[in-house]
Design an enzyme around this catalytic site. Structure first.
Site, PDB file in Angstrom:
ATOM      1  N   ASP A  86     -10.740 -15.267   6.901  1.00  0.00           N
ATOM      2  CA  ASP A  86     -10.172 -13.842   7.558  1.00  0.00           C
ATOM      3  C   ASP A  86     -11.163 -13.262   8.466  1.00  0.00           C
ATOM      4  O   ASP A  86     -12.408 -13.611   8.534  1.00  0.00           O
ATOM      5  CB  ASP A  86      -9.295 -12.976   6.667  1.00  0.00           C
ATOM      6  CG  ASP A  86     -10.254 -12.444   5.573  1.00  0.00           C
ATOM      7  OD1 ASP A  86     -11.600 -12.362   5.949  1.00  0.00           O
ATOM      8  OD2 ASP A  86      -9.861 -12.059   4.592  1.00  0.00           O
ATOM      9  N   ARG A 178      -4.104 -17.688   4.544  1.00  0.00           N
ATOM     10  CA  ARG A 178      -5.559 -17.770   5.127  1.00  0.00           C
ATOM     11  C   ARG A 178      -6.016 -19.198   5.454  1.00  0.00           C
ATOM     12  O   ARG A 178      -6.512 -19.435   6.398  1.00  0.00           O
ATOM     13  CB  ARG A 178      -6.604 -16.877   4.221  1.00  0.00           C
ATOM     14  CG  ARG A 178      -6.598 -15.483   4.326  1.00  0.00           C
ATOM     15  CD  ARG A 178      -7.648 -14.765   3.615  1.00  0.00           C
ATOM     16  NE  ARG A 178      -7.360 -14.981   2.077  1.00  0.00           N
ATOM     17  CZ  ARG A 178      -8.221 -15.001   1.233  1.00  0.00           C
ATOM     18  NH1 ARG A 178      -9.506 -15.440   1.594  1.00  0.00           N
ATOM     19  NH2 ARG A 178      -7.951 -15.131  -0.139  1.00  0.00           N
TER      20      ARG A 178
END
Length: 308
Positions: A86, A178
């Protein structure tokens, strides 16, 4: 003076970005005067969206909640991959082979359905009692086996600025958005990470019935906080329900014998095979029970008591 009924319900909180799930739990616990509060599925600190909480005796219901689908809106940032997958992590790789809309739409099709996914090191999964993210912060890595997850729907909503893409995903429990972002980058030949995440649904809990922390604080000050609790039925709709047969209330409350033959309403349900069922008393679900045959005969056994 009658004592107030014990707290028992669910609270659907709209978690803001930049706040951990544990911090939300702590704040709600304080609002309810120290009552037991737990979350039914964590969210990363930088993520926002639906965070279901179990308040009071409802905290005992986690194992009976159905593993329903989850839905998210995420922004993928193409051009760099990170160690956390991220925007908060350290950049591992960069590239400028940015995909166009046509290529990305075609690539998304390959990520729909059952697939194997390797959970990230920066996750709340545990190894030998420690969360993986704690090990990752110490510079340690462990071998994490892939596991099967399911993507029910994956759509491109729009291409965004700075080589981004906004996608909507509906998936099974245990899926990491993610990781999807990083895997999509690998698939199109351009490093990528997740720039933004919003959970729009977690089972029966959606954005439409989520309450902000500000709304909870205002309800506390107005004396209406408890009215925001959703009853246990909201998350237990998949379980059979039976009104307690007449004359068994004392046995139910005191741990006495509850003959299975008296619970005719459950005989044609999954409860007949020993699966959990809900018992309703005074119009409220007050116990989770299971059929149990032993030396005392074929009977119903209370597994979780929610009553007074």
């Amino acid at each position: 003076m009658m004592e107030p009924k014990p707290l028992c319900g669910f609270l659907n909180v709209l978690k803001p970005p930049g706040m951990s799930s544990a911090a939300v739990v702590g704040l709600v616990r304080r609002l309810f005067g120290g009552a037991k509060v737990g979350h039914a599925g964590t969210l990363d600190p930088e993520a926002a969206g639906v965070l279901p909480l179990m308040v009071g005796k409802a905290a005992r219901l986690f194992d009976y909640m159905q593993d329903k689908d989850k839905a998210y809106v995420a922004e993928i940032a193409f051009g760099a991959s990170t160690d956390t997958q991220d925007a908060q992590g350290e950049v591992l790789e960069t590239g400028d082979a940015y995909p166009d809309e046509c290529k990305l739409r075609e690539t998304l099709k390959g990520f729909v359905g059952p697939l194997m996914q390797k959970p990230p090191m920066f996750s709340a999964l545990k190894r030998d009692g420690q969360c993986l993210y704690e090990l990752a912060r110490k510079g340690q890595t462990v071998d994490i086996p892939e596991r099967q997850v399911t993507v029910h729907d994956l759509r491109l909503n729009a291409m965004t600025e700075k080589h981004g893409a906004l996608v909507a995903v509906r998936c099974s429990k245990g899926f990491y958005v993610r990781t999807l972002c990083q895997d999509l980058g690998d698939a199109v030949g351009c490093p990528a990470h997740m720039r933004f995440l919003l959970r729009t649904q977690s089972g029966v809990f959606t954005l439409e019935n989520a309450a902000t922390l500000e709304a909870l604080q205002a309800a506390k000050e107005a004396g209406t906080l408890e009215s925001m609790l959703l009853p246990p039925e909201v998350a237990l709709g998949h379980l059979p329900v039976c009104d307690l047969p007449h004359g068994l209330e004392k046995a139910m409350r005191n741990g006495g014998i509850l003959p299975w033959s008296r619970f005719a309403a459950l005989h044609s349900t999954a409860a007949a095979e020993g699966k959990p069922a809900c018992i309703r008393m005074e119009g409220r679900i007050q116990a989770i029970v299971e059929r149990n045959g032993d030396r005392n005969g074929d009977r119903v056994k209370v597994r979780t008591w929610l009553g007074d």
